[in-house]
Design an enzyme around this catalytic site. Structure first.
Site, PDB file in Angstrom:
ATOM      1  N   HIS A  62       0.850  -1.193   0.000  1.00 43.81           N
ATOM      2  CA  HIS A  62       0.000   0.000   0.000  1.00 43.81           C
ATOM      3  C   HIS A  62       0.884   1.241   0.000  1.00 43.81           C
ATOM      4  O   HIS A  62       2.098   1.167   0.206  1.00 43.81           O
ATOM      5  CB  HIS A  62      -0.950  -0.004   1.199  1.00 43.81           C
ATOM      6  CG  HIS A  62      -0.276   0.035   2.538  1.00 43.81           C
ATOM      7  ND1 HIS A  62       0.549  -0.970   2.997  1.00 43.81           N
ATOM      8  CD2 HIS A  62      -0.307   0.965   3.533  1.00 43.81           C
ATOM      9  CE1 HIS A  62       0.980  -0.678   4.209  1.00 43.81           C
ATOM     10  NE2 HIS A  62       0.481   0.508   4.550  1.00 43.81           N
ATOM     11  N   HIS A  64       1.542   3.833   1.921  1.00 43.87           N
ATOM     12  CA  HIS A  64       1.925   4.549   3.125  1.00 43.87           C
ATOM     13  C   HIS A  64       3.447   4.650   3.149  1.00 43.87           C
ATOM     14  O   HIS A  64       4.148   3.734   2.704  1.00 43.87           O
ATOM     15  CB  HIS A  64       1.406   3.841   4.377  1.00 43.87           C
ATOM     16  CG  HIS A  64       0.005   4.238   4.743  1.00 43.87           C
ATOM     17  ND1 HIS A  64      -0.772   3.517   5.625  1.00 43.87           N
ATOM     18  CD2 HIS A  64      -0.762   5.298   4.347  1.00 43.87           C
ATOM     19  CE1 HIS A  64      -1.958   4.109   5.751  1.00 43.87           C
ATOM     20  NE2 HIS A  64      -1.973   5.180   4.988  1.00 43.87           N
ATOM     21  N   ASP A  66       5.915   4.327   5.186  1.00 43.98           N
ATOM     22  CA  ASP A  66       6.823   3.328   5.759  1.00 43.98           C
ATOM     23  C   ASP A  66       6.901   2.046   4.939  1.00 43.98           C
ATOM     24  O   ASP A  66       7.661   1.136   5.273  1.00 43.98           O
ATOM     25  CB  ASP A  66       6.450   3.012   7.211  1.00 43.98           C
ATOM     26  CG  ASP A  66       5.017   2.549   7.390  1.00 43.98           C
ATOM     27  OD1 ASP A  66       4.177   2.897   6.547  1.00 43.98           O
ATOM     28  OD2 ASP A  66       4.732   1.848   8.382  1.00 43.98           O
ATOM     29  N   HIS A  67       6.171   1.995   3.829  1.00 40.28           N
ATOM     30  CA  HIS A  67       6.220   0.815   2.959  1.00 40.28           C
ATOM     31  C   HIS A  67       6.689   1.143   1.541  1.00 40.28           C
ATOM     32  O   HIS A  67       6.822   0.234   0.725  1.00 40.28           O
ATOM     33  CB  HIS A  67       4.838   0.151   2.903  1.00 40.28           C
ATOM     34  CG  HIS A  67       4.408  -0.430   4.206  1.00 40.28           C
ATOM     35  ND1 HIS A  67       4.524  -1.773   4.508  1.00 40.28           N
ATOM     36  CD2 HIS A  67       3.900   0.159   5.321  1.00 40.28           C
ATOM     37  CE1 HIS A  67       4.088  -1.983   5.742  1.00 40.28           C
ATOM     38  NE2 HIS A  67       3.706  -0.825   6.250  1.00 40.28           N
ATOM     39  N   HIS A 145      -7.499  -1.940   5.482  1.00 43.51           N
ATOM     40  CA  HIS A 145      -6.677  -0.891   6.080  1.00 43.51           C
ATOM     41  C   HIS A 145      -7.299   0.468   5.765  1.00 43.51           C
ATOM     42  O   HIS A 145      -8.348   0.545   5.118  1.00 43.51           O
ATOM     43  CB  HIS A 145      -5.246  -1.002   5.547  1.00 43.51           C
ATOM     44  CG  HIS A 145      -4.229  -0.288   6.371  1.00 43.51           C
ATOM     45  ND1 HIS A 145      -4.223  -0.319   7.745  1.00 43.51           N
ATOM     46  CD2 HIS A 145      -3.171   0.500   6.019  1.00 43.51           C
ATOM     47  CE1 HIS A 145      -3.209   0.394   8.197  1.00 43.51           C
ATOM     48  NE2 HIS A 145      -2.565   0.912   7.174  1.00 43.51           N
ATOM     49  N   ASP A 215      -0.521  -4.160   5.993  1.00 42.71           N
ATOM     50  CA  ASP A 215      -1.145  -3.788   7.242  1.00 42.71           C
ATOM     51  C   ASP A 215      -2.641  -4.094   7.117  1.00 42.71           C
ATOM     52  O   ASP A 215      -3.232  -3.792   6.091  1.00 42.71           O
ATOM     53  CB  ASP A 215      -0.980  -2.309   7.494  1.00 42.71           C
ATOM     54  CG  ASP A 215       0.463  -1.837   7.583  1.00 42.71           C
ATOM     55  OD1 ASP A 215       1.382  -2.591   7.220  1.00 42.71           O
ATOM     56  OD2 ASP A 215       0.682  -0.687   7.977  1.00 42.71           O
ATOM     57  N   HIS A 273       6.372  -6.204  11.751  1.00 39.38           N
ATOM     58  CA  HIS A 273       5.753  -4.871  11.762  1.00 39.38           C
ATOM     59  C   HIS A 273       5.413  -4.449  13.191  1.00 39.38           C
ATOM     60  O   HIS A 273       4.268  -4.150  13.530  1.00 39.38           O
ATOM     61  CB  HIS A 273       4.506  -4.856  10.868  1.00 39.38           C
ATOM     62  CG  HIS A 273       4.054  -3.467  10.494  1.00 39.38           C
ATOM     63  ND1 HIS A 273       3.210  -2.719  11.279  1.00 39.38           N
ATOM     64  CD2 HIS A 273       4.327  -2.697   9.421  1.00 39.38           C
ATOM     65  CE1 HIS A 273       2.972  -1.554  10.709  1.00 39.38           C
ATOM     66  NE2 HIS A 273       3.647  -1.511   9.560  1.00 39.38           N
TER      67      HIS A 273
END
EC number: 3.1.26.11
Length: 319
Positions: A62, A64, A66-67, A145, A215, A273
């Site tokens: 996805h 976001h 941090d990914h 999510h 997530d 995670h």
């Protein structure tokens, strides 16, 4: 068996000095497949002495930060390492992945000497199988999510059984392409007679099944997608005392992660995670304990940065 899983990072939100952001790399018979690419992922690759040039496919769960924020660095790294890369890089992710990366490449005037093939996922419309060859395939599953998010299934196809040379000779099957076709699991016609692979091959060996899930909030249907998988790496962001926060932020507790894999009869469960609030070994051990209490008959472990798992028959061994 040449099938390794490398844990590049295990954290969420931001990288810590001893814990990079969640990312996993599969090495499979000389090819590599990267799952998520947060900030500093290339540092993990360097530390573990993994060749970024062998990365064939990058799968993003996805959009976001941090990914995904390490993706541009990997793309630049591949180009700056000389003209050694010949084949294109495939990047898979939800709608927006192409726009994000292309905008950064254009704005920063990034030179790249190879092509990028994008496969953007339109959830519930894109066919589940995203990549496939003779030995394996990659599928996606819809997660729950705050933005569109998917999990990935890396499924090794069953391997044909051992070739019975004596049986082949008794059936007058000549050496060469016909035997190879049978070995690959396909029937042949010889002198007007159909010969099935099962006539000259031993029992097939089941392929391994691996899932990468982060997530997501808990939902009942998730377990159906990973039924009897050999290994599932699954987010365990919070301890159970923060289950309300996990529900609000659409994440999992370690207990819920284990509940999912227990329901699916998963053989091995790797927790990943972790919230940045859990920096002490004591906290991580409590996460593990909560998961093991939920699924006492399952093999559950904490993933760690730098961990490497090697396929061995029907399971993965920590090296």
């Amino acid at each position: 068996m040449n099938f390794n899983i490398n844990i590049l990072g295990t954290g969420g939100t931001r990288p810590l000095h001893n814990r990079y952001l969640t990312s996993v790399l599969i090495e499979y018979h000389g090819e590599s497949f990267l799952f998520d690419c947060g900030e500093a992922t290339q540092m993990s690759l360097r530390k573990q002495k993994i060749s970024w040039q062998k990365i064939k496919v990058i799968c993003i769960t996805h959009l976001h930060a941090d990914h995904i924020t390490g993706l541009l660095g990997i793309v630049m790294l591949m180009a700056q390492s000389g003209d050694t890369r010949k084949e294109p890089l495939t990047i898979i992710g939800p709608i927006g992945i192409k726009k994000y990366l292309d905008a950064n490449i254009e704005l920063l005037r990034v030179h790249k000497n190879y092509d990028i093939i994008y496969k953007e996922i339109i959830i519930n419309k894109t066919e589940p199988i995203l990549y496939e060859d003779k030995k394996k395939r990659i599928e996606y599953i819809k997660l729950k999510h705050s933005i569109e998010c998917v999990g990935y299934l890396f499924i090794e196809k069953d391997k044909p059984g051992k070739f019975n040379t004596q049986k082949a000779e008794s059936l007058n099957i000549p050496k060469g392409p016909i035997r190879k076709t049978l070995q690959e699991g396909h029937e042949v016609i010889l002198n007007g007679k159909k010969i099935l692979p099962s006539e000259i091959l031993g029992e097939s060996q089941k392929g391994l099944k691996f899932a990468y899930i982060t997530d997501t909030a808990y939902f009942e249907e998730l377990s159906t997608h990973i039924k009897n998988f050999n290994l599932v790496i699954i987010e365990s962001t919070f301890k159970n005392d923060l289950k309300d926060e996990a529900k609000k932020k659409l994440h999992l507790t370690a207990k819920l992660a284990a509940k999912i894999t227990k329901k699916a009869n998963v053989y091995q469960t790797g927790l990943i995670h972790f919230s940045e609030r859990y920096t002490l070994n004591k906290d991580l051990c409590e996460l593990l304990d909560e998961a093991q209490q939920e699924y006492p008959n399952g093999e559950i472990f904490l993933t760690k940065d730098g961990m490497r798992l090697k396929a061995n028959k029907d399971k993965f061994i920590i090296k």
